[in-house]
Write an enzyme that holds these catalytic residues in place. Structure first.
Site, PDB file in Angstrom:
ATOM      1  N   HIS A 198      29.271  12.435  -5.857  1.00 32.30           N
ATOM      2  CA  HIS A 198      30.583  12.408  -5.204  1.00 32.30           C
ATOM      3  C   HIS A 198      31.727  12.650  -6.194  1.00 32.30           C
ATOM      4  CE1 HIS A 198      33.817  10.073  -2.838  1.00 32.30           C
ATOM      5  NE2 HIS A 198      33.796  11.336  -2.472  1.00 32.30           N
TER       6      HIS A 198
ATOM      7  N   ASN B 158      36.085   5.185  -2.363  1.00 33.52           N
ATOM      8  CA  ASN B 158      36.593   5.327  -0.987  1.00 33.52           C
ATOM      9  C   ASN B 158      36.605   4.013  -0.216  1.00 33.52           C
ATOM     10  OD1 ASN B 158      37.413   7.926  -0.989  1.00 33.52           O
ATOM     11  ND2 ASN B 158      35.485   8.763  -0.211  1.00 33.52           N
TER      12      ASN B 158
HETATM   13  N1  CAA Z   1      43.744  22.738 -11.531  1.00 29.42           N
HETATM   14  C1  CAA Z   1      44.546  22.831 -12.619  1.00 29.42           C
HETATM   15  N2  CAA Z   1      45.768  22.237 -12.687  1.00 29.42           N
HETATM   16  C2  CAA Z   1      46.169  21.526 -11.607  1.00 29.42           C
HETATM   17  C3  CAA Z   1      45.381  21.384 -10.456  1.00 29.42           C
HETATM   18  C4  CAA Z   1      44.122  22.030 -10.437  1.00 29.42           C
HETATM   19  N3  CAA Z   1      43.328  21.972  -9.395  1.00 29.42           N
HETATM   20  N4  CAA Z   1      46.060  20.632  -9.555  1.00 29.42           N
HETATM   21  C5  CAA Z   1      47.227  20.312 -10.112  1.00 29.42           C
HETATM   22  N5  CAA Z   1      47.306  20.859 -11.349  1.00 29.42           N
HETATM   23  C6  CAA Z   1      48.414  20.800 -12.284  1.00 29.42           C
HETATM   24  C7  CAA Z   1      49.758  20.773 -11.562  1.00 29.42           C
HETATM   25  O1  CAA Z   1      50.165  22.050 -11.168  1.00 29.42           O
HETATM   26  C8  CAA Z   1      50.640  20.158 -12.629  1.00 29.42           C
HETATM   27  O2  CAA Z   1      50.975  21.189 -13.531  1.00 29.42           O
HETATM   28  P1  CAA Z   1      52.472  21.300 -14.186  1.00 29.42           P
HETATM   29  O3  CAA Z   1      52.491  20.224 -15.232  1.00 29.42           O
HETATM   30  O4  CAA Z   1      52.483  22.671 -14.784  1.00 29.42           O
HETATM   31  O5  CAA Z   1      53.448  21.095 -13.091  1.00 29.42           O
HETATM   32  C9  CAA Z   1      49.681  19.155 -13.306  1.00 29.42           C
HETATM   33  O6  CAA Z   1      48.350  19.585 -13.002  1.00 29.42           O
HETATM   34  C10 CAA Z   1      49.846  17.766 -12.770  1.00 29.42           C
HETATM   35  O7  CAA Z   1      50.985  17.217 -13.232  1.00 29.42           O
HETATM   36  P2  CAA Z   1      51.887  16.222 -12.383  1.00 29.42           P
HETATM   37  O8  CAA Z   1      52.947  15.714 -13.314  1.00 29.42           O
HETATM   38  O9  CAA Z   1      52.318  16.808 -11.100  1.00 29.42           O
HETATM   39  O10 CAA Z   1      50.929  15.069 -11.923  1.00 29.42           O
HETATM   40  P3  CAA Z   1      50.128  13.862 -12.567  1.00 29.42           P
HETATM   41  O11 CAA Z   1      50.323  13.718 -14.025  1.00 29.42           O
HETATM   42  O12 CAA Z   1      50.396  12.706 -11.676  1.00 29.42           O
HETATM   43  O13 CAA Z   1      48.601  14.329 -12.338  1.00 29.42           O
HETATM   44  C11 CAA Z   1      46.986  14.061 -10.607  1.00 29.42           C
HETATM   45  C12 CAA Z   1      48.181  14.821 -11.108  1.00 29.42           C
HETATM   46  C13 CAA Z   1      45.831  14.210 -11.619  1.00 29.42           C
HETATM   47  C14 CAA Z   1      46.561  14.644  -9.285  1.00 29.42           C
HETATM   48  C15 CAA Z   1      47.361  12.525 -10.517  1.00 29.42           C
HETATM   49  O14 CAA Z   1      48.538  12.402  -9.762  1.00 29.42           O
HETATM   50  C16 CAA Z   1      46.287  11.693  -9.872  1.00 29.42           C
HETATM   51  O15 CAA Z   1      45.360  11.225 -10.523  1.00 29.42           O
HETATM   52  N6  CAA Z   1      46.439  11.442  -8.555  1.00 29.42           N
HETATM   53  C17 CAA Z   1      45.469  10.662  -7.789  1.00 29.42           C
HETATM   54  C18 CAA Z   1      44.404  11.568  -7.280  1.00 29.42           C
HETATM   55  C19 CAA Z   1      43.325  10.820  -6.569  1.00 29.42           C
HETATM   56  O16 CAA Z   1      43.409   9.626  -6.289  1.00 29.42           O
HETATM   57  N7  CAA Z   1      42.250  11.532  -6.233  1.00 29.42           N
HETATM   58  C20 CAA Z   1      41.147  10.971  -5.469  1.00 29.42           C
HETATM   59  C21 CAA Z   1      41.403  11.028  -4.002  1.00 29.42           C
HETATM   60  S1  CAA Z   1      40.043  10.370  -3.101  1.00 29.42           S
HETATM   61  C22 CAA Z   1      38.895  11.593  -3.141  1.00 29.42           C
HETATM   62  O17 CAA Z   1      39.091  12.677  -3.572  1.00 29.42           O
HETATM   63  C23 CAA Z   1      37.562  11.218  -2.611  1.00 29.42           C
HETATM   64  C24 CAA Z   1      37.296  11.472  -1.223  1.00 29.42           C
HETATM   65  O18 CAA Z   1      36.115  11.538  -0.893  1.00 29.42           O
HETATM   66  C25 CAA Z   1      38.321  11.490  -0.176  1.00 29.42           C
END
Ligand code: CAA
Length: 379
Positions: free
Chosen positions: A141, A192
């Site tokens: 996962h 989750n």
């Molecule tokens: N590939 C490469 N770069 C990416 C990207 C990807 N797929 N997605 C975003 N980025 C980039 C953005 O464009 C941004 O770039 P810039 O600096 O140039 O703007 C950078 O990564 C992120 O910087 P931010 O300052 O916007 O954000 P951040 O430091 O907060 O990091 C994050 C972003 C890693 C998503 C962070 O916010 C985070 O950890 N969020 C929580 C995510 C989470 O909880 N995920 C799990 C959800 S549950 C799940 O997935 C399971 C399920 O089964 C439902």
């Protein structure tokens, strides 16, 4: 056995990301979906992500091409699984859909192929019975976005061959992720079990306390040290994913979520979040976008009920020996980006205050909020 060829089934948010990170570690990947237009969109996202990583000097421009070319998009299922060592299934979270996919696969794969499901909630043992050889089936996962989140939960079914567990553990390490074993095949596994109920709890907070989404989200981000607000994260994950996960988890375990009707409503009106332009919030396009949250807004709300529900589910995981406290904290850090450990937050607020909140909620809204015995033992 050394894995070389990987097939990823489903090219959505998770599928294309899993294909990309596997390709970035040298695997030859076939990415399969039912229509070419879905694959085109997925390959655009892979290109965007690789270019983003190159912009940040995490990979070189030559590697953008090399990694992109390690992925072959395919519509034909026979072609997709030909000579594959590992199938990672990332189709939508719908038991009947997965059932028909596995039935079809079982007719065309050879007996050595490993089946790994990226299901976010469906019991692995139940899914493993859908194939002839359940000992070759395992849960693997990933977290959104797979390109950035370091965690991969590994969930063995009751019949999974220990050699397959080892093989998948090695694969996860090779793609530079951290594997955490989920010792019991419970609804929602580790992360989750905490994340999905919080989306519902945050929605309850809006009604019960007459708050705005930005205020609740700011409080979650700045007072509980989450990297995103809960509504922001739900929109980012996709309300279709959240609704389906809710449905499947609730079917199997009524204790895990107190459903809020807003999630079903958003799903039924196709307001899936960022990818559809509207979910809890509205977005300009379908690309990565953040909500304007602030410390000033955070100062207007105490997110104690959100912490209380997260703490209770975290405690349930420990009481039920699904994982150790250390693995739980690591999973929340690497899978949800939590900057402060959940049990540190409980300490900061005071165990008694968290228990008082749960008891107050239980009086008003029922047994769902009954404090878990592990949390009670911390008094
Ligand atoms: N590939 C490469 N770069 C990416 C990207 C990807 N797929 N997605 C975003 N980025 C980039 C953005 O464009 C941004 O770039 P810039 O600096 O140039 O703007 C950078 O990564 C992120 O910087 P931010 O300052 O916007 O954000 P951040 O430091 O907060 O990091 C994050 C972003 C890693 C998503 C962070 O916010 C985070 O950890 N969020 C929580 C995510 C989470 O909880 N995920 C799990 C959800 S549950 C799940 O997935 C399971 C399920 O089964 C439902």
């Amino acid at each position: 056995m050394t894995l070389k060829n990987i097939t990823v089934l489903g090219s959505g948010i998770m599928g294309h990301g899993i294909a990309q990170i596997s390709a970035m570690s040298g695997y030859k990947v076939k990415l399969r979906d039912i229509e070419k237009q879905f694959l085109d969109r997925a390959m655009d996202k892979v290109k965007w992500s690789l270019q983003k990583l190159a912009e940040k000097n995490k990979i070189t421009n030559d590697q953008v091409e090399e990694f992109y070319n390690n992925i072959t998009p395919v519509v034909d299922l026979n072609e997709a699984v030909k000579e594959t060592d590992l199938i990672i299934e990332a189709v939508p979270e719908d038991y009947n859909l997965k059932k028909s996919v596995y039935k079809e696969l079982d007719k065309i794969t050879d007996s050595k192929t490993i089946y790994a499901s990226n299901t976010s909630t469906l019991p692995i043992t139940e899914l493993s019975k859908l194939i002839d050889n359940p000992n070759r089936f395992i849960g693997v996962h990933f977290f959104n976005p797979p390109q950035l989140m370091k965690l991969v939960e590994i969930i063995p079914g009751t019949e999974t061959d220990p050699l397959i567990i080892e093989e998948i553990n090695n694969y996860v390490k090779k793609i530079r992720k951290t594997p955490i074993i989920c010792k019991k095949d419970v609804a929602g596994f580790i992360v989750n079990r905490i994340f999905i109920p919080l989306v519902h709890e945050a929605a309850h907070c809006l009604d019960r306390e007459n708050n705005s989404m930005e205020i609740v989200d700011s409080a979650v981000k700045y007072r509980l040290d989450f990297p995103m607000g809960i509504f922001e994260l739900a929109d980012y994950t996709g309300l279709d994913v959240i609704y389906k996960a809710t449905y499947e988890m609730n079917l199997r375990d009524k204790k895990v979520i107190l459903p809020h009707p807003k999630i079903k409503e958003l799903y039924e009106t196709k307001h899936f979040g960022q990818k559809s332009g509207k979910g809890f919030y509205e977005y300009k396009g379908d690309k990565y976008e953040r909500i304007d949250l602030s410390e000033e807004k955070a100062s207007k709300y105490d997110p104690i009920s959100i912490l209380a529900v997260a703490s209770n589910n975290a405690s349930w995981l420990i009481s039920n020996e699904v994982c150790s406290k250390e693995d739980l904290e690591n999973a929340l850090k690497l899978g949800m980006g939590l900057k402060t450990e959940i049990f540190k937050l409980i300490e900061k607020y005071g165990v008694q205050k968290v228990l008082d909140e749960l008891n107050k909620l239980k009086e008003k809204y029922g047994e769902f909020y009954l404090p878990d015995k592990y949390l009670l033992s911390l008094k």
